[in-house]
Design a protein around this motif. Sequence first.
Motif, PDB file in Angstrom:
ATOM      1  N   ARG A 405       0.838  -1.195   0.000  1.00 31.30           N
ATOM      2  CA  ARG A 405       0.000   0.000   0.000  1.00 31.30           C
ATOM      3  C   ARG A 405       0.871   1.243   0.000  1.00 31.30           C
ATOM      4  O   ARG A 405       1.964   1.237   0.548  1.00 31.30           O
ATOM      5  CB  ARG A 405      -0.905   0.014   1.228  1.00 31.30           C
ATOM      6  N   ASP A 406       0.390   2.296  -0.663  1.00 25.89           N
ATOM      7  CA  ASP A 406       1.153   3.551  -0.671  1.00 25.89           C
ATOM      8  C   ASP A 406       0.836   4.354   0.592  1.00 25.89           C
ATOM      9  O   ASP A 406       0.104   3.892   1.467  1.00 25.89           O
ATOM     10  CB  ASP A 406       0.888   4.346  -1.958  1.00 25.89           C
ATOM     11  N   GLU A 407       1.376   5.593   0.654  1.00 24.30           N
ATOM     12  CA  GLU A 407       1.200   6.407   1.868  1.00 24.30           C
ATOM     13  C   GLU A 407      -0.279   6.647   2.156  1.00 24.30           C
ATOM     14  O   GLU A 407      -0.681   6.785   3.306  1.00 24.30           O
ATOM     15  CB  GLU A 407       1.881   7.781   1.763  1.00 24.30           C
ATOM     16  N   LYS A 408      -1.085   6.686   1.085  1.00 21.27           N
ATOM     17  CA  LYS A 408      -2.517   6.957   1.305  1.00 21.27           C
ATOM     18  C   LYS A 408      -3.296   5.683   1.653  1.00 21.27           C
ATOM     19  O   LYS A 408      -4.508   5.709   1.795  1.00 21.27           O
ATOM     20  CB  LYS A 408      -3.111   7.569   0.040  1.00 21.27           C
ATOM     21  N   GLY A 409      -2.580   4.564   1.726  1.00 18.13           N
ATOM     22  CA  GLY A 409      -3.258   3.317   2.068  1.00 18.13           C
ATOM     23  C   GLY A 409      -3.838   2.605   0.861  1.00 18.13           C
ATOM     24  O   GLY A 409      -4.541   1.615   0.996  1.00 18.13           O
ATOM     25  N   GLU A 410      -3.561   3.125  -0.338  1.00 12.33           N
ATOM     26  CA  GLU A 410      -4.095   2.509  -1.566  1.00 12.33           C
ATOM     27  C   GLU A 410      -3.201   1.341  -1.990  1.00 12.33           C
ATOM     28  O   GLU A 410      -1.969   1.436  -1.886  1.00 12.33           O
ATOM     29  CB  GLU A 410      -4.070   3.521  -2.715  1.00 12.33           C
ATOM     30  N   THR A 412      -0.956  -0.695  -4.349  1.00 11.04           N
ATOM     31  CA  THR A 412      -0.155  -0.185  -5.472  1.00 11.04           C
ATOM     32  C   THR A 412      -0.169  -1.127  -6.671  1.00 11.04           C
ATOM     33  O   THR A 412       0.088  -0.700  -7.778  1.00 11.04           O
ATOM     34  CB  THR A 412       1.312   0.029  -5.042  1.00 11.04           C
TER      35      THR A 412
END
Length: 647
Positions: A405-410, A412
């Motif tokens: 997950r990226d910094e936004k929690g999405e 990748t």
Amino acid sequence: MEKIVSLCKRRGFIFQSSEIYGGINGFWDYGPLGAELKRNIKDLWWSDMIRQRDDVVGLEATIIMSPQIWKASGHVDTFADLMVECPVTNKRYRADQIEPQSGKVYSFTGAQWKTHHAPESWGPIGQPFSVLVRKGEHSEKAKKVAKEYYLRRFAAGVRYPDESLPPALAGVDLASGGGVPVWKPGDPPLEIELLGESISDVADSTLFSPDSGARLNKPRPFNLMFKTFIGASEPAEEAYLRPETAQAIFAQFKNVLETSRQKIPFGIAQVGKAFRNEVTPRNFTFRSREFEQMELEFFIKPDEVVEAICGKVASVAEAFGVPPSGGPEPAKAGTPNPQPSTLNPQPNWGWEAWHKYWVAERIAFYEGIGLPRTTLVEYWQKPEELAHYARATVDILYKFPFSKRDEKGELTGEELEGVAARGDFDLSQHERFSGKPMGVFDEELRAAWGKLDEAKKAGLSKRYHDARLKYLTKMGVEQAKAEKEAKEDADGLAKGQYIPHVIEPSAGVDRLILALICNAYSEVTETDDKGKTETRVMLKFHPRVAPIKVAVLPLLKNKPELVRKAQEVRDLLRPWMNVFYDDGGSIGRRYARQDEAGTPFCVTIDFDTLGEKPELKDTVTMRYRDDGKQERLAIGELLNWLLPNIR
Ligand code: ATP
């Protein structure tokens, strides 16, 4: 993922290979439903890439080929992952896949071993060693792991310092083994005493084993090709199981060109097994050691040739009539990718337009079999990530549940397919290694060249020459020879000769299956009349990929007229699609079983079918998986209704 893995086994999609013998890591078998799903995917790809087009043809090559192929392709020398090994557990990891860890590091300058039999004996083990202890773990773990490490060093006969002697051991006569009797199995237990302990903090380090915390050994390259041996002669001839299907396409390029009546631009496609001795197979089938690929090599004219023929190479914006999205910069919002339906390849397309075209085509393929665009990511490799011969590579990623997950929690996403612009690297390599010409003759180029003015000829020749020279020198061809060959290549343009460039969309069947299963997985919770709630699983496959297209269900199995009619319907549909006949259990239970298998349509034969209500005679109930809705359809219309819905 756990739920998906267990569903795959329970419903017969995917089993562990050799399970009755404890399994074999990195190998998977497809059960009855999985085998159908796989077949559908390969057929859809084959149809989309070859049968529905005029400019792509198929190939079915062998898995074992001349080892020279893998020398030319670079696989023998460079198809390796950097691997690290835990010296305590002997587990191996891919160096680039170690998760960064933080904590305290316990370091020891060495250890000494002791036994308590008479006479008491001891000796030094001089190797420094360290262990990472993560937050929340006990410091005793460090000592336990370190002792185990030294014990293993001892057992391996490494009892003396490799480098400098720890102070605690100074003065011991090591050359004679310190006059110490060697410990033998059966002697009283060996005791390890750790020496020279120091503690430090470490943040985000990838130097320690994710399991034991032990400092990992230095990375070393590990070639991923499986070796095998051909024939009975001694020494046996060594060969490899192919690690990709692409190379056979390059090796057979001239044969296919000469027999298929194709002209550049055109493609050769192949589906088949590939083998890679992955260091750490993981994430279920995502990284396996035996898997299947679907690869297309699409051969195009070099930009200099397009320019000679068309006067100019179309920019991507000109080619698609929309602002280019993607590219090394992240795609800007509001600049949609060209849609394949609007794409019409043109003679003035250069490699960039062709590359974008294939990215758009491939994304459209995935959308067309049920992966929503929002689950896919178009990732443009950064210049430092590109293979040395690649001009651009786009990875098409699917957001698997196990993706980072990226910094936004999405999520990748993880690679489903790579679409690479590979220049003329592959054909050039095979030309050099085999000594057989891999270039083509292009009448259009020869005719166009004669009409160019001298300045244009010189400009295009120079560009072609410089590109060839760059390739040859990079491959280590001696300067004078490289100059001579590059000049000959550039002179070839006037005669209509060149080595085609290639765009390669390369996809994995198994990763796509996993993506489709992850995407289809859904749970429905229902409450019955008595207020009892039940959660059941449904696989919402697109009808094009669904393993079973339609289930035919007689309402009751003990009514011969119903059974006979249902079998008639089954036999009517069978030649056209995969039909499942089921007469066991209540109708609700049978629907639920089909929902779990991902069957989009169920056809029920009931008393109305037999004419209980005369106006409904010879009609059936069509029940839809996704919303559970039902309607009546005439048996005579069934096939015409179903076919467009499953294709
Ligand atoms: P990765 O970086 O994930 O190892 P790759 O870039 O080496 O993949 P390619 O050599 O481009 O992969 O192979 C093309 C396709 O083959 C991949 O996009 C993937 O779908 C599939 N593939 C590659 N290796 C494996 C594997 N070990 N198991 C299953 N599929 C694989």
